[in-house]
Design an enzyme around this catalytic site. Structure first.
Site, PDB file in Angstrom:
ATOM      1  N   LYS A 268      13.431  22.612  54.863  1.00 20.71           N
ATOM      2  CA  LYS A 268      14.226  22.978  53.697  1.00 20.71           C
ATOM      3  C   LYS A 268      15.390  23.874  54.137  1.00 20.71           C
ATOM      4  O   LYS A 268      16.493  23.767  53.638  1.00 20.71           O
ATOM      5  CB  LYS A 268      13.329  23.704  52.693  1.00 20.71           C
ATOM      6  CG  LYS A 268      14.022  24.049  51.413  1.00 20.71           C
ATOM      7  CD  LYS A 268      13.096  24.742  50.463  1.00 20.71           C
ATOM      8  CE  LYS A 268      13.317  26.233  50.365  1.00 20.71           C
ATOM      9  NZ  LYS A 268      14.655  26.737  50.268  1.00 20.71           N
ATOM     10  N   ARG A 269      15.107  24.724  55.098  1.00 16.54           N
ATOM     11  CA  ARG A 269      16.146  25.648  55.575  1.00 16.54           C
ATOM     12  C   ARG A 269      17.339  24.901  56.155  1.00 16.54           C
ATOM     13  O   ARG A 269      18.475  25.327  56.004  1.00 16.54           O
ATOM     14  CB  ARG A 269      15.578  26.624  56.605  1.00 16.54           C
ATOM     15  CG  ARG A 269      14.894  27.819  55.970  1.00 16.54           C
ATOM     16  CD  ARG A 269      14.524  28.850  57.024  1.00 16.54           C
ATOM     17  NE  ARG A 269      13.699  28.242  58.070  1.00 16.54           N
ATOM     18  CZ  ARG A 269      12.391  28.012  57.954  1.00 16.54           C
ATOM     19  NH1 ARG A 269      11.762  28.341  56.858  1.00 16.54           N
ATOM     20  NH2 ARG A 269      11.703  27.460  58.940  1.00 16.54           N
TER      21      ARG A 269
END
Ligand code: GLU
Length: 510
Positions: A268-269
């Site tokens: 997600k980062r």
């Protein structure tokens, strides 16, 4: 195929947050396989880890499946003969299997406190073994039913002492499994720790629950992410120790989805950092209130999203890249899924969306476009008109929200004209041309793009001005800017009166 050998697959997410594209691809491959074989697609919610449980995550998962049209045949919302389908509601089922393993000598009670475990990690840490595990080498140094006297164990259990049940993984044995993608995969059990099977709160861990439920739910094929491969030997041992080896599902561990540069697993980062979605749909973290954007809300069509997912690690052996769900169901084969990680490429994802927007009919795009326009305060009741407009602009839209910019001028006159590109070449002669053009098109008669164009070209010829020099000013007057579909199509759709109004306004503005 009779019911007893019907293919049954499952998607078994833990409701811990947004659904990553890796998870969505796992759903898709399970779903395609089930549909292709006329089998059953089960949704099982693996919510035994209360610490990681996030409210709303299950509903979110359901909504993601709904969006993509992958409806489970059995699951917490659909029901089915092997329910309940939420592991937290099956709590009572698991203990007996853990106890059965203890009786057979394949598992044991462990009474170690958190402090004991911490002390073990410090005490046995060496340069060769920087992170000591509770395993065959250390279990005899800990407080468990293998080291304590049977009477003491009995007494501890009876007095309600906090304990877990751990699997007793044998030392130096080879455990193998046949993976449909990877072929034979072997593990040496000396590398595997004595995983907890039943926690102190009576809940099973994932390892016990996944095996028990795959067995009780008669799962025939288990496809899951490659990150679960290291856990596979524990699962294979449990299938064997519980006496169910013959019913073990066929495994396939799907390749990881990698960062765009191929360096490591996509997280997600990475999406936050590089500015692209990683989740299927918008996810709002209920604790922090943080919103993570999803493919759907950023303007991806479900068809394109599915198509893109399917191509992350699979192809049909030809160079075909565009597939409908029906084609995927026909052509998908788990054996053709690649072993190596699949690199995620956001530009490619957008390419799929663009291709799918081009492919879909205006009628099919209409509900999405209506929604986008409504958000911006444009309500269109004339469906035929909207379809005509969509047909004109759809090839220019990569993401759905672009339909607003590409169509707004059909509904409202531009508020500002970007005159910069034409100002220096503007002349009285050109202004006169447009004045005359307005007069001519106001004469009653048929009105369509061809009529608008031929009047324009004839007048330009009469006035000895190259039509090419007049078309950009006309576009800027009608659209407000340099873009848009063929300008006479725009004039045709907005009608002769509106065309005249915009030209008159344009002449003044220039
Ligand atoms: N609950 C696991 C997950 O969240 C499922 C793994 C499996 O499919 O066995 O990914």
């Amino acid at each position: 195929m009779s019911d007893s050998n019907k293919i049954r697959v499952r998607f078994a997410p833990s409701p811990t947050g947004g659904l990553h594209i890796g998870g969505m691809r796992t759903v898709l491959f399970n779903y395609l396989f089930a549909r292709q074989h006329n089998g059953i697609f089960v949704l099982r919610i693996e919510d035994t880890d209360q610490n990681r449980y996030v409210p709303g995550a299950e509903e979110y998962i359901m909504a993601c499946l709904d969006w993509c049209g992958m409806h489970p045949d059995e699951g917490p919302h659909t029901g089915g003969p092997y329910g309940p389908y939420r592991q937290s509601e099956r709590k009572e089922i698991y203990r007996q299997y853990a106890e059965q393993l203890v009786q057979a000598g394949h598992a044991y009670y462990a009474f170690d406190s958190t402090e004991d475990l911490e002390a073990m990690r410090i005490r046995f840490k060496t340069a060769q073994n920087p992170a000591p595990q509770y395993d065959h080498s250390l279990r005899m140094k800990m407080r468990n039913s293998l080291t304590l006297a049977p009477t003491e164990v009995k007494q501890l259990i009876e007095s309600g002492a906090s304990h877990v049940i751990r699997i007793r993984v044998p030392e130096n044995e080879l455990v193998g499994l046949q993976d449909m993608i990877r072929g034979g995969v072997n593990f040496n059990t000396s590398q595997v720790d004595d995983k907890v099977l039943l926690k102190a709160d009576g809940m099973p861990t994932y390892h016990l629950a996944v095996v028990v439920d795959d067995y009780l739910m008669k799962i025939t094929h288990a496809f899951r992410g490659e990150e679960w491969l290291p856990s596979a030997p524990v699962h294979v041992l449990l299938w064997k120790y519980l006496g169910w080896e013959d019913d073990m599902p066929q495994w396939a561990h799907l390749p990881l989805i990698m960062k765009p540069d191929g360096n490591g697993k996509l997280s997600k980062r990475d999406g936050d950092r590089l500015g692209f979605p990683v989740y299927a749909m918008d996810w709002k973290d209920p604790k922090t209130g943080d919103l993570t954007r999803g493919f759907r809300e950023l303007g991806f069509l479900a068809q394109a999203f599915i198509n893109m997912l399917a191509m992350l690690g699979w192809n049909d052996g030809s160079s075909q890249e565009l597939f409908t769900m029906q084609e995927l169901i026909r052509k998908f084969s788990i054996e053709r899924v690649h072993k190596g990680g699949a690199k995620f490429d956001y530009e490619k994802a957008k390419w799929f969306n663009h291709e799918w927007i081009k492919r879909l009919s205006p009628e099919m795009l209409k509900p999405d476009v209506k929604k986008i326009l409504e958000i911006k305060g444009i309500k269109v009741d004339d469906d035929a008109l909207l379809e005509r407009i969509i047909a004109l602009v759809k090839d220019r839209c990569v993401l759905l929200p672009e339909f607003y910019d590409q169509t707004k001028f059909f509904f409202e006159a531009p508020k500002q004209l970007v005159t910069e590109p034409i100002r220096s070449k503007w002349s009285l002669e050109k202004a006169a041309f447009f004045v005359d053009y307005c007069l001519l098109i106001q004469t009653p008669g048929p009105w369509d793009a061809a009529v608008a164009e031929s009047i324009f070209k004839n007048l330009a010829a009469e006035k000895h001005i190259k039509p090419g020099e007049l078309q950009l000013p006309l576009r800027i007057m009608l659209v407000g800017d340099k873009y848009g579909p063929p300008v006479f199509d725009i004039a045709s759709v907005i009608g002769r009166e509106e065309t005249v109004k915009r030209i008159q306004y344009g002449i003044q503005a220039l």
